[in-house]
Design a protein around this motif. Structure first.
Motif, mmCIF file in Angstrom:
data_model
loop_
_atom_site.group_PDB
_atom_site.id
_atom_site.type_symbol
_atom_site.label_atom_id
_atom_site.label_comp_id
_atom_site.label_asym_id
_atom_site.label_seq_id
_atom_site.Cartn_x
_atom_site.Cartn_y
_atom_site.Cartn_z
ATOM 1 N N PHE A 1 0.815 -1.217 0.000
ATOM 2 C CA PHE A 1 0.000 0.000 0.000
ATOM 3 C C PHE A 1 0.848 1.266 0.000
ATOM 4 C CE2 PHE A 1 0.572 -1.484 4.292
ATOM 5 C CZ PHE A 1 0.969 -0.349 4.975
ATOM 6 N N ASN A 2 2.110 1.171 0.421
ATOM 7 C CA ASN A 2 3.009 2.331 0.385
ATOM 8 C C ASN A 2 3.541 2.595 -1.022
ATOM 9 O OD1 ASN A 2 2.905 2.975 3.144
ATOM 10 N ND2 ASN A 2 4.425 1.409 3.603
ATOM 11 N N ARG A 3 3.605 1.563 -1.829
ATOM 12 C CA ARG A 3 4.126 1.699 -3.195
ATOM 13 C C ARG A 3 3.025 1.853 -4.228
ATOM 14 N NH1 ARG A 3 6.568 -2.168 -0.627
ATOM 15 N NH2 ARG A 3 5.470 -3.834 -1.683
ATOM 16 N N ASN A 4 1.857 1.336 -3.943
ATOM 17 C CA ASN A 4 0.746 1.353 -4.891
ATOM 18 C C ASN A 4 -0.485 1.883 -4.166
ATOM 19 O OD1 ASN A 4 -1.330 0.852 -6.670
ATOM 20 N ND2 ASN A 4 -0.930 -1.333 -6.897
ATOM 21 N N HIS A 5 -0.788 3.136 -4.387
ATOM 22 C CA HIS A 5 -1.898 3.769 -3.671
ATOM 23 C C HIS A 5 -3.257 3.239 -4.114
ATOM 24 C CE1 HIS A 5 0.801 6.376 -1.549
ATOM 25 N NE2 HIS A 5 1.379 6.687 -2.687
ATOM 26 N N GLU A 6 -3.271 2.430 -5.167
ATOM 27 C CA GLU A 6 -4.507 1.795 -5.628
ATOM 28 C C GLU A 6 -4.621 0.359 -5.117
ATOM 29 O OE1 GLU A 6 -7.011 3.156 -7.391
ATOM 30 O OE2 GLU A 6 -5.978 5.074 -7.300
ATOM 31 N N ASP B 1 -6.526 -0.972 -8.992
ATOM 32 C CA ASP B 1 -5.445 -1.944 -8.802
ATOM 33 C C ASP B 1 -5.516 -2.981 -9.922
ATOM 34 O OD1 ASP B 1 -3.354 -3.347 -7.746
ATOM 35 O OD2 ASP B 1 -4.452 -4.147 -6.031
ATOM 36 N N THR B 2 -4.806 -2.711 -10.999
ATOM 37 C CA THR B 2 -4.841 -3.573 -12.179
ATOM 38 C C THR B 2 -3.453 -4.147 -12.447
ATOM 39 O OG1 THR B 2 -4.313 -1.756 -13.680
ATOM 40 C CG2 THR B 2 -6.650 -2.126 -13.205
ATOM 41 N N PRO B 3 -3.367 -5.238 -13.213
ATOM 42 C CA PRO B 3 -2.062 -5.827 -13.550
ATOM 43 C C PRO B 3 -1.119 -4.836 -14.235
ATOM 44 C CG PRO B 3 -3.797 -7.361 -14.099
ATOM 45 C CD PRO B 3 -4.473 -6.056 -13.719
ATOM 46 N N ALA B 4 -1.648 -3.866 -14.920
ATOM 47 C CA ALA B 4 -0.811 -2.878 -15.611
ATOM 48 C C ALA B 4 -0.003 -2.025 -14.642
ATOM 49 C CB ALA B 4 -1.686 -1.976 -16.484
ATOM 50 N N ARG B 5 -0.433 -1.939 -13.395
ATOM 51 C CA ARG B 5 0.267 -1.125 -12.395
ATOM 52 C C ARG B 5 1.438 -1.858 -11.758
ATOM 53 N NH1 ARG B 5 -1.812 3.460 -10.589
ATOM 54 N NH2 ARG B 5 -0.800 3.147 -8.593
ATOM 55 N N LEU B 6 1.563 -3.159 -12.004
ATOM 56 C CA LEU B 6 2.610 -3.956 -11.370
ATOM 57 C C LEU B 6 3.934 -3.823 -12.115
ATOM 58 C CD1 LEU B 6 0.546 -7.170 -10.657
ATOM 59 C CD2 LEU B 6 1.105 -5.325 -9.071
ATOM 60 N N ASP B 7 5.018 -3.908 -11.383
ATOM 61 C CA ASP B 7 6.369 -3.850 -11.953
ATOM 62 C C ASP B 7 6.914 -5.286 -11.978
ATOM 63 O OD1 ASP B 7 9.063 -3.516 -12.544
ATOM 64 O OD2 ASP B 7 9.252 -1.709 -11.310
ATOM 65 N N TYR B 8 6.646 -5.982 -13.071
ATOM 66 C CA TYR B 8 6.997 -7.395 -13.174
ATOM 67 C C TYR B 8 8.500 -7.625 -13.147
ATOM 68 C CZ TYR B 8 2.103 -8.239 -14.111
ATOM 69 O OH TYR B 8 0.739 -8.315 -13.989
ATOM 70 N N ARG B 9 9.271 -6.698 -13.673
ATOM 71 C CA ARG B 9 10.731 -6.844 -13.649
ATOM 72 C C ARG B 9 11.240 -6.860 -12.213
ATOM 73 N NH1 ARG B 9 14.924 -3.704 -12.940
ATOM 74 N NH2 ARG B 9 13.662 -1.831 -12.860
ATOM 75 N N ARG B 10 10.763 -5.925 -11.413
ATOM 76 C CA ARG B 10 11.183 -5.876 -10.007
ATOM 77 C C ARG B 10 10.657 -7.068 -9.223
ATOM 78 N NH1 ARG B 10 11.131 0.315 -7.798
ATOM 79 N NH2 ARG B 10 12.739 1.058 -9.198
ATOM 80 N N MET B 11 9.441 -7.498 -9.520
ATOM 81 C CA MET B 11 8.902 -8.667 -8.828
ATOM 82 C C MET B 11 9.767 -9.892 -9.125
ATOM 83 S SD MET B 11 4.735 -8.331 -8.820
ATOM 84 C CE MET B 11 4.570 -8.946 -10.446
ATOM 85 N N ALA B 12 10.215 -10.025 -10.370
ATOM 86 C CA ALA B 12 11.079 -11.150 -10.733
ATOM 87 C C ALA B 12 12.396 -11.079 -9.974
ATOM 88 C CB ALA B 12 11.322 -11.163 -12.240
#
Length: 47
Positions: free
Chosen positions: A7-12, A18-29
């Motif tokens: 919630f601190n990084r994604n205010h949605e 809160d959609t998949p487009a808001r995620l940072d997949y590179r960092r998650m990997a």
């Protein structure tokens, strides 16, 4: 879950925007790879 601060990084977080487009997949990997290294190292521990 590694942290509970999404919630601190994604205010949605868990909101309508809160959609998949808001995620940072590179960092998650990168996080997943790092956690894997730590878990493997702990599995080899002599403790």
């Amino acid at each position: 879950m590694v942290t509970d601060t999404a919630f601190n990084r994604n205010h949605e977080y868990h909101e309508a925007g809160d959609t998949p487009a808001r995620l940072d997949y590179r960092r998650m990997a990168m996080v997943v790879k790092g956690v894997r290294v730590v878990v493997a190292a702990l599995g080899r521990s002599d403790d």
